[in-house]
Design a protein around this motif. Structure first.
Motif, PDB file in Angstrom:
ATOM      1  N   PHE A  62       0.879  -1.165   0.000  1.00  0.00           N
ATOM      2  CA  PHE A  62       0.000   0.000   0.000  1.00  0.00           C
ATOM      3  C   PHE A  62       0.921   1.220   0.000  1.00  0.00           C
ATOM      4  O   PHE A  62       1.744   1.375   0.908  1.00  0.00           O
ATOM      5  CB  PHE A  62      -0.891   0.045   1.244  1.00  0.00           C
ATOM      6  N   THR A  63       0.815   2.055  -1.011  1.00  0.00           N
ATOM      7  CA  THR A  63       1.733   3.181  -1.115  1.00  0.00           C
ATOM      8  C   THR A  63       0.978   4.496  -1.269  1.00  0.00           C
ATOM      9  O   THR A  63      -0.080   4.545  -1.901  1.00  0.00           O
ATOM     10  CB  THR A  63       2.680   3.025  -2.324  1.00  0.00           C
ATOM     11  N   VAL A  64       1.545   5.524  -0.678  1.00  0.00           N
ATOM     12  CA  VAL A  64       1.072   6.888  -0.884  1.00  0.00           C
ATOM     13  C   VAL A  64       2.011   7.507  -1.901  1.00  0.00           C
ATOM     14  O   VAL A  64       3.175   7.768  -1.587  1.00  0.00           O
ATOM     15  CB  VAL A  64       1.085   7.696   0.425  1.00  0.00           C
ATOM     16  N   PRO A  65       1.567   7.721  -3.143  1.00  0.00           N
ATOM     17  CA  PRO A  65       2.470   8.203  -4.193  1.00  0.00           C
ATOM     18  C   PRO A  65       3.030   9.586  -3.859  1.00  0.00           C
ATOM     19  O   PRO A  65       2.431  10.354  -3.112  1.00  0.00           O
ATOM     20  CB  PRO A  65       1.569   8.269  -5.429  1.00  0.00           C
ATOM     21  N   GLU A  66       4.192   9.878  -4.459  1.00  0.00           N
ATOM     22  CA  GLU A  66       4.815  11.177  -4.259  1.00  0.00           C
ATOM     23  C   GLU A  66       4.071  12.238  -5.042  1.00  0.00           C
ATOM     24  O   GLU A  66       3.950  12.180  -6.235  1.00  0.00           O
ATOM     25  CB  GLU A  66       6.273  11.141  -4.743  1.00  0.00           C
ATOM     26  N   PHE A  67       3.554  13.213  -4.353  1.00  0.00           N
ATOM     27  CA  PHE A  67       2.985  14.394  -4.980  1.00  0.00           C
ATOM     28  C   PHE A  67       2.889  15.466  -3.907  1.00  0.00           C
ATOM     29  O   PHE A  67       3.318  15.256  -2.785  1.00  0.00           O
ATOM     30  CB  PHE A  67       1.635  14.104  -5.652  1.00  0.00           C
ATOM     31  N   GLN A  68       2.346  16.599  -4.235  1.00  0.00           N
ATOM     32  CA  GLN A  68       2.487  17.760  -3.374  1.00  0.00           C
ATOM     33  C   GLN A  68       1.776  17.640  -2.028  1.00  0.00           C
ATOM     34  O   GLN A  68       2.189  18.255  -1.068  1.00  0.00           O
ATOM     35  CB  GLN A  68       1.981  19.014  -4.100  1.00  0.00           C
ATOM     36  N   ARG A  69       0.686  16.896  -1.982  1.00  0.00           N
ATOM     37  CA  ARG A  69      -0.078  16.859  -0.746  1.00  0.00           C
ATOM     38  C   ARG A  69       0.660  16.023   0.312  1.00  0.00           C
ATOM     39  O   ARG A  69       0.837  14.830   0.170  1.00  0.00           O
ATOM     40  CB  ARG A  69      -1.466  16.268  -1.010  1.00  0.00           C
ATOM     41  N   ARG A  70       1.100  16.661   1.377  1.00  0.00           N
ATOM     42  CA  ARG A  70       1.881  15.995   2.413  1.00  0.00           C
ATOM     43  C   ARG A  70       0.991  15.570   3.579  1.00  0.00           C
ATOM     44  O   ARG A  70      -0.196  15.853   3.624  1.00  0.00           O
ATOM     45  CB  ARG A  70       2.982  16.925   2.929  1.00  0.00           C
ATOM     46  N   PHE A  71       1.636  14.911   4.561  1.00  0.00           N
ATOM     47  CA  PHE A  71       0.943  14.570   5.789  1.00  0.00           C
ATOM     48  C   PHE A  71       0.687  15.858   6.557  1.00  0.00           C
ATOM     49  O   PHE A  71       1.620  16.586   6.894  1.00  0.00           O
ATOM     50  CB  PHE A  71       1.784  13.605   6.625  1.00  0.00           C
ATOM     51  N   VAL A  72      -0.574  16.181   6.818  1.00  0.00           N
ATOM     52  CA  VAL A  72      -0.902  17.485   7.395  1.00  0.00           C
ATOM     53  C   VAL A  72      -1.585  17.394   8.756  1.00  0.00           C
ATOM     54  O   VAL A  72      -1.781  18.419   9.407  1.00  0.00           O
ATOM     55  CB  VAL A  72      -1.807  18.294   6.427  1.00  0.00           C
ATOM     56  N   TRP A  73      -1.936  16.205   9.203  1.00  0.00           N
ATOM     57  CA  TRP A  73      -2.587  16.101  10.497  1.00  0.00           C
ATOM     58  C   TRP A  73      -1.636  16.501  11.612  1.00  0.00           C
ATOM     59  O   TRP A  73      -0.441  16.183  11.588  1.00  0.00           O
ATOM     60  CB  TRP A  73      -3.062  14.674  10.730  1.00  0.00           C
ATOM     61  N   SER A  74      -2.186  17.166  12.623  1.00  0.00           N
ATOM     62  CA  SER A  74      -1.427  17.431  13.839  1.00  0.00           C
ATOM     63  C   SER A  74      -1.457  16.186  14.720  1.00  0.00           C
ATOM     64  O   SER A  74      -2.235  15.249  14.491  1.00  0.00           O
ATOM     65  CB  SER A  74      -2.040  18.610  14.593  1.00  0.00           C
TER      66      SER A  74
END
Length: 369
Positions: A62-74
């Motif tokens: 299961f992969t999160v592809p590379e693109f602009q949207r990053r991990f943003v949760w606090s």
């Protein structure tokens, strides 16, 4: 009548991006009103335990592809999600695309939840220890290892529903994934077409584009820092697509770039390296010859002018030693003064005839140097 095909050289806000989008950086919506394409898509549901989800995230299946949207949760946001699992509450499902051939799954929706689970299990949140914050007792301030064994087991056994889909037909065009991703992520800040493209068609070509986007000459031409909405990356993709596949161009532009990107990710390493060299050589020469005024017939960066000049000069560079910068500058000025070229970058910029006209005129402008 279509708007002038321009984009700001420095786009720093969502409003500015939407203005630039309307002015033509992407030329039109991906799905034309008259678009009658149909897809054969298989989708089904699956329930995964948290333990399995963590294992698959760590293994890369299961992969999160590379693109602009990053991990943003606090950390507090992630803690609330973990608390819901400890309380036995239902949580939102995830959305996965299953790649044909590899059987790997791309995370289309749910990366914040999945990354939170991995982080809590590993005990780190960025550079800090992951302790649950702002939740009820007896779990507040505890890490995964601090939890009672029964609570650890409750989290590991918690079930999260996944919707999994794959495109069966057409096999080589991923526009259905584009549509699904765009609609799932329609809330909040709208993703740009290139951000979505980076997600659904990841591969060696996308990696090469990201590397080229950092090159010094290109950054001086487009502007620094790198654009947050990946418009600078999209222009690089657009150059390669026009250079290699202009003869197959049909509108909408976004579909053309989607199809080209999917094919380019299958190029050999040597082919991709040769494309990278051509882009670097072309932008280096333009940087020297035009000294900060490239592709800005008015104040803003114009994508249609970029098409004609970049492809025309690149074609010339493939035929022999580079021309003198002064000759390039003079040819550029004559091209922009050409009224036929102006028509091709001011109106109906995505129409097939406009694209063909500006590429032809760009090639003629630099061919004799």
């Amino acid at each position: 009548m279509e708007a002038e095909d321009t984009s700001d050289d420095q786009v720093g806000s969502q409003d500015e991006y939407e203005i630039a989008l309307a002015e033509g950086i992407d030329d039109e919506a991906l799905l034309d009103a008259g678009d009658t394409r149909k897809f054969s898509i298989t989708s089904y549901g699956a329930d995964y335990s948290v333990e399995v989800l963590i294992r698959r995230m760590k293994s890369g299946s299961f992969t999160v592809p590379e693109f602009q949207r990053r991990f943003v949760w606090s950390q507090r946001h992630a803690s609330k999600f973990i608390e819901s699992l400890l309380m036995g509450l239902p949580v939102p499902g995830i959305f996965l695309y299953k790649e044909l051939g590899t059987n790997k799954h791309l995370v289309i929706d749910g990366q914040q939840r999945l990354r939170s689970l991995v982080a809590f299990h590993d005990g780190t949140f960025g550079e800090r220890k992951f302790r649950l914050l702002g939740i009820r007792e007896p779990w507040n301030e505890k890490s995964y290892k601090d939890l009672d064994p029964s609570d650890q087991l409750k989290i590991d056994d918690a079930i999260i529903h996944a919707t999994i889909f794959q495109q069966d037909e057409p096999a080589d065009v991923l526009d259905s994934i584009y549509f699904v991703f765009e609609r799932i992520n329609s809330g909040g800040i709208r993703l740009s077409p290139q951000e979505i493209r980076n997600c659904i068609t990841s591969g060696p070509f996308n990696s090469a584009v990201r590397e080229l986007n950092k090159s010094e000459a290109w950054r001086r031409i487009f502007g620094s820092p790198e654009n947050k909405r990946a418009k600078d990356q999209e222009l690089i993709v657009r150059f390669f697509a026009m250079h290699e596949s202009a003869s197959t161009y049909t509108r909408p532009m976004a579909t053309f770039l989607n199809e080209y990107t999917a094919k380019a990710n299958k190029h050999s390493d040597n082919h991709i390296k040769s494309l990278m060299s051509l882009f670097i050589d072309t932008t280096n020469l333009i940087d020297i010859a035009l000294n900060g005024r490239a592709f800005r017939p008015a104040r803003t960066f114009n994508a249609a002018v970029f098409d004609g000049v970049m492809t025309g000069l690149a074609a010339r560079l493939t035929k022999g030693p580079p021309p003198a910068p002064d000759a390039v500058s003079a040819a550029y000025d004559l091209l922009l003064a050409d009224q036929n070229f102006r028509k091709a970058w001011v109106r109906a910029t995505a129409d097939e005839e406009s694209v063909k006209a500006r590429l032809r005129l760009g090639a003629e402008a630099f061919n004799g140097l």
